[in-house]
Enzyme design. Structure first.
Site, PDB file in Angstrom:
ATOM      1  NE  ARG A 150     -31.186 -31.956   7.344  1.00 46.74           N
ATOM      2  CZ  ARG A 150     -32.280 -32.717   7.420  1.00 46.74           C
ATOM      3  NH1 ARG A 150     -33.025 -32.724   8.520  1.00 46.74           N
ATOM      4  NH2 ARG A 150     -32.619 -33.501   6.438  1.00 46.74           N
TER       5      ARG A 150
ATOM      6  CB  SER B  43     -28.044 -31.675   1.326  1.00 50.99           C
ATOM      7  OG  SER B  43     -28.708 -32.704   0.633  1.00 50.99           O
TER       8      SER B  43
ATOM      9  CD  GLU C  46     -28.321 -30.132   5.523  1.00 49.32           C
ATOM     10  OE1 GLU C  46     -29.247 -29.964   4.695  1.00 49.32           O
ATOM     11  OE2 GLU C  46     -27.936 -31.254   5.899  1.00 49.32           O
TER      12      GLU C  46
HETATM   13  C1  LIG Z   1     -22.991 -38.778   1.602  1.00 49.49           C
HETATM   14  C2  LIG Z   1     -23.654 -37.993   2.680  1.00 49.49           C
HETATM   15  C3  LIG Z   1     -25.007 -38.150   2.903  1.00 49.49           C
HETATM   16  C4  LIG Z   1     -25.651 -37.394   3.916  1.00 49.49           C
HETATM   17  N1  LIG Z   1     -26.980 -37.579   4.111  1.00 49.49           N
HETATM   18  C5  LIG Z   1     -27.609 -36.876   5.083  1.00 49.49           C
HETATM   19  C6  LIG Z   1     -29.007 -37.027   5.304  1.00 49.49           C
HETATM   20  O1  LIG Z   1     -29.672 -37.826   4.673  1.00 49.49           O
HETATM   21  N2  LIG Z   1     -29.583 -36.271   6.268  1.00 49.49           N
HETATM   22  C7  LIG Z   1     -28.880 -35.379   7.013  1.00 49.49           C
HETATM   23  O2  LIG Z   1     -29.465 -34.704   7.884  1.00 49.49           O
HETATM   24  N3  LIG Z   1     -27.555 -35.214   6.830  1.00 49.49           N
HETATM   25  C8  LIG Z   1     -26.909 -35.938   5.888  1.00 49.49           C
HETATM   26  N4  LIG Z   1     -25.561 -35.752   5.687  1.00 49.49           N
HETATM   27  C9  LIG Z   1     -24.839 -34.761   6.496  1.00 49.49           C
HETATM   28  C10 LIG Z   1     -24.215 -35.300   7.790  1.00 49.49           C
HETATM   29  O3  LIG Z   1     -23.909 -36.674   7.686  1.00 49.49           O
HETATM   30  C11 LIG Z   1     -25.134 -35.072   8.991  1.00 49.49           C
HETATM   31  O4  LIG Z   1     -25.427 -33.711   9.188  1.00 49.49           O
HETATM   32  C12 LIG Z   1     -24.489 -35.633  10.277  1.00 49.49           C
HETATM   33  O5  LIG Z   1     -25.430 -35.570  11.317  1.00 49.49           O
HETATM   34  C13 LIG Z   1     -23.249 -34.842  10.718  1.00 49.49           C
HETATM   35  O6  LIG Z   1     -22.619 -35.607  11.729  1.00 49.49           O
HETATM   36  P1  LIG Z   1     -21.056 -35.505  11.956  1.00 49.49           P
HETATM   37  O7  LIG Z   1     -20.726 -36.352  13.116  1.00 49.49           O
HETATM   38  O8  LIG Z   1     -20.318 -35.819  10.705  1.00 49.49           O
HETATM   39  O9  LIG Z   1     -20.935 -33.972  12.310  1.00 49.49           O
HETATM   40  P2  LIG Z   1     -19.755 -32.991  11.911  1.00 49.49           P
HETATM   41  O10 LIG Z   1     -19.776 -32.772  10.427  1.00 49.49           O
HETATM   42  O11 LIG Z   1     -18.494 -33.466  12.503  1.00 49.49           O
HETATM   43  O12 LIG Z   1     -20.241 -31.657  12.622  1.00 49.49           O
HETATM   44  C14 LIG Z   1     -21.388 -30.977  12.141  1.00 49.49           C
HETATM   45  C15 LIG Z   1     -21.711 -29.835  13.125  1.00 49.49           C
HETATM   46  O13 LIG Z   1     -22.120 -30.388  14.362  1.00 49.49           O
HETATM   47  C16 LIG Z   1     -21.250 -29.945  15.417  1.00 49.49           C
HETATM   48  N5  LIG Z   1     -21.077 -31.086  16.316  1.00 49.49           N
HETATM   49  C17 LIG Z   1     -20.547 -32.302  16.029  1.00 49.49           C
HETATM   50  N6  LIG Z   1     -20.615 -33.098  17.097  1.00 49.49           N
HETATM   51  C18 LIG Z   1     -21.177 -32.363  18.090  1.00 49.49           C
HETATM   52  C19 LIG Z   1     -21.514 -32.631  19.445  1.00 49.49           C
HETATM   53  N7  LIG Z   1     -21.291 -33.829  19.994  1.00 49.49           N
HETATM   54  N8  LIG Z   1     -22.093 -31.648  20.170  1.00 49.49           N
HETATM   55  C20 LIG Z   1     -22.338 -30.418  19.628  1.00 49.49           C
HETATM   56  N9  LIG Z   1     -22.035 -30.114  18.355  1.00 49.49           N
HETATM   57  C21 LIG Z   1     -21.471 -31.079  17.595  1.00 49.49           C
HETATM   58  C22 LIG Z   1     -19.966 -29.534  14.730  1.00 49.49           C
HETATM   59  O14 LIG Z   1     -19.235 -28.585  15.505  1.00 49.49           O
HETATM   60  C23 LIG Z   1     -20.506 -28.950  13.439  1.00 49.49           C
HETATM   61  O15 LIG Z   1     -20.976 -27.625  13.662  1.00 49.49           O
HETATM   62  C24 LIG Z   1     -24.892 -36.489   4.701  1.00 49.49           C
HETATM   63  C25 LIG Z   1     -23.515 -36.349   4.486  1.00 49.49           C
HETATM   64  C26 LIG Z   1     -22.904 -37.089   3.500  1.00 49.49           C
HETATM   65  C27 LIG Z   1     -21.414 -36.956   3.299  1.00 49.49           C
END
Ligand SMILES: Cc1cc2nc3c(=O)[nH]c(=O)nc-3n(C[C@H](O)[C@H](O)[C@H](O)COP(=O)(O)OP(=O)(O)OC[C@H]3O[C@@H](n4cnc5c(N)ncnc54)[C@H](O)[C@@H]3O)c2cc1C
Length: 310
Positions: free
Chosen positions: A175, A232, A302
């Site tokens: 992560r 998480s 995280e």
């Molecule tokens: C039900 C559920 C299950 C999940 N399961 C997992 C899992 O199994 N494994 C896991 O790793 N995560 C999991 N997650 C967490 C999450 O889905 C991941 O971390 C996902 O990659 C975040 O993507 P996002 O587009 O929603 O990012 P956001 O939440 O929108 O952003 C997260 C971070 O990334 C930055 N960011 C976003 N886009 C960019 C970009 N294009 N360039 C640079 N920075 C950027 C943002 O500024 C922020 O700091 C889960 C979440 C939920 C709600």
């Protein structure tokens, strides 16, 4: 027939995408909490983003995908938020086993696309409710797979412009992702290399689809899906599991306001309907304190916390 493109102007910049002042970030976060962004920009496509970002410092911009790992505080973001979905949505097969995906492509869409193209290695993305950009920023992963395992190169926006940067330009870990050169990077997209699926379906994705189905089944058994969360909340500490530690400290079901530690998976905090970002952050602090008291381990978040407290 020619379609007329409406342009809007911010300062000197003309854009085609959506521009909103005072946009409630609760609508861009899977927790459903958070105050307003001073300005939200959702680019129509990559050229639109390029035009909008010209002359801006990327450190002054908060990039958001699906907000599935993001806690925006109740006072909101006194600055610019750029939302990658749904505008940055290009997804294509390049050669036999390489796939290019722009930042706003949903991870489950990437998983299904790869399976349909007879590729293996992207199945774990099926249950990650974020975007490719968010997955690159977080090095999202599960069930033995991690985003950066398959990255060949990324299309990155730095303060010097758009560049293709090879995987080796980044240090990645659990992560965590960091450009070796230092500095902020916006991930506009990535080229991934997957494997041709040998799952017994003549490369038609049957093996990949079956593995995706099994991963989604396991997820449904262990996680409170369908409830507002950000997955998480804490990273697993070396040699341990944050959820197990939180449960063993007797914290499952603990509440602050409308935020509750899930009884199904104690590393998830649920918004039971009327939680504020402050409720969630307070609950995170209480969990950290209680786990540290009992085990000596300080859990590290995280989820990314941004914005101002109210
Ligand atoms: C039900 C559920 C299950 C999940 N399961 C997992 C899992 O199994 N494994 C896991 O790793 N995560 C999991 N997650 C967490 C999450 O889905 C991941 O971390 C996902 O990659 C975040 O993507 P996002 O587009 O929603 O990012 P956001 O939440 O929108 O952003 C997260 C971070 O990334 C930055 N960011 C976003 N886009 C960019 C970009 N294009 N360039 C640079 N920075 C950027 C943002 O500024 C922020 O700091 C889960 C979440 C939920 C709600």
């Amino acid at each position: 027939m020619k379609t007329k493109t409406k342009t809007k102007t911010v300062g000197e910049t003309k854009t085609r995408g959506l521009l909103r002042e005072g946009f409630p970030m609760s609508r861009l976060s899977t927790w459903g909490v958070g105050g307003a962004a001073r300005l939200l920009f959702s680019p129509a496509d990559m050229d639109d983003l390029r035009a909008f970002m010209a002359g801006r410092n990327i450190a002054d911009v908060v990039f958001v995908g699906h907000g599935s790992n993001l806690l925006v505080r109740d006072g909101g973001i006194d600055g610019i938020v750029v939302r990658t979905a749904p505008g940055l949505c290009a997804l294509s097969l390049e050669g036999d086993a390489e796939v290019f995906a722009e930042a706003g492509v949903g991870c489950p869409k990437l998983a299904r696309f790869c399976a349909d193209k007879g590729l293996a290695g992207a199945e774990f993305f099926a249950g990650v409710p974020g975007t490719v950009g968010g997955a690159l920023a977080m090095n999202a992963g599960c069930y033995g797979g991690e985003t950066w395992d398959a990255v060949v190169k990324v299309r990155a926006l730095t303060n010097d412009g758009f560049y293709d940067m090879p995987r080796d330009d980044f240090e990645t870990g659990y992560r965590s992702v960091r450009a070796k050169s230092g500095g902020d990077v916006f991930f506009a997209g990535a080229l991934f290399h997957f494997c041709v699926d040998d799952g017994g379906d003549n490369g038609n994705g049957g093996g990949a689809r079956a593995r995706m189905k099994e991963m989604l089944r396991m997820r449904g058994e262990s996680q409170p899906l369908g409830k507002a969360s950000a997955g998480s909340v804490f990273r697993n500490p070396p040699g341990g599991f944050a959820g197990k530690m939180i449960a063993e400290c007797g914290l499952a079901g603990m509440r602050v306001g409308g935020a509750e530690v899930s009884r199904k998976h104690a590393n998830f905090i649920l918004n039971c309907g009327d939680a504020t970002a402050r409720d969630i952050e307070s609950l995170m602090e209480k969990i950290q304190h209680a786990v540290r008291e009992k085990t000596g381990v300080l859990l590290s978040p995280e989820v990314r916390v941004v914005g101002r407290a109210q």
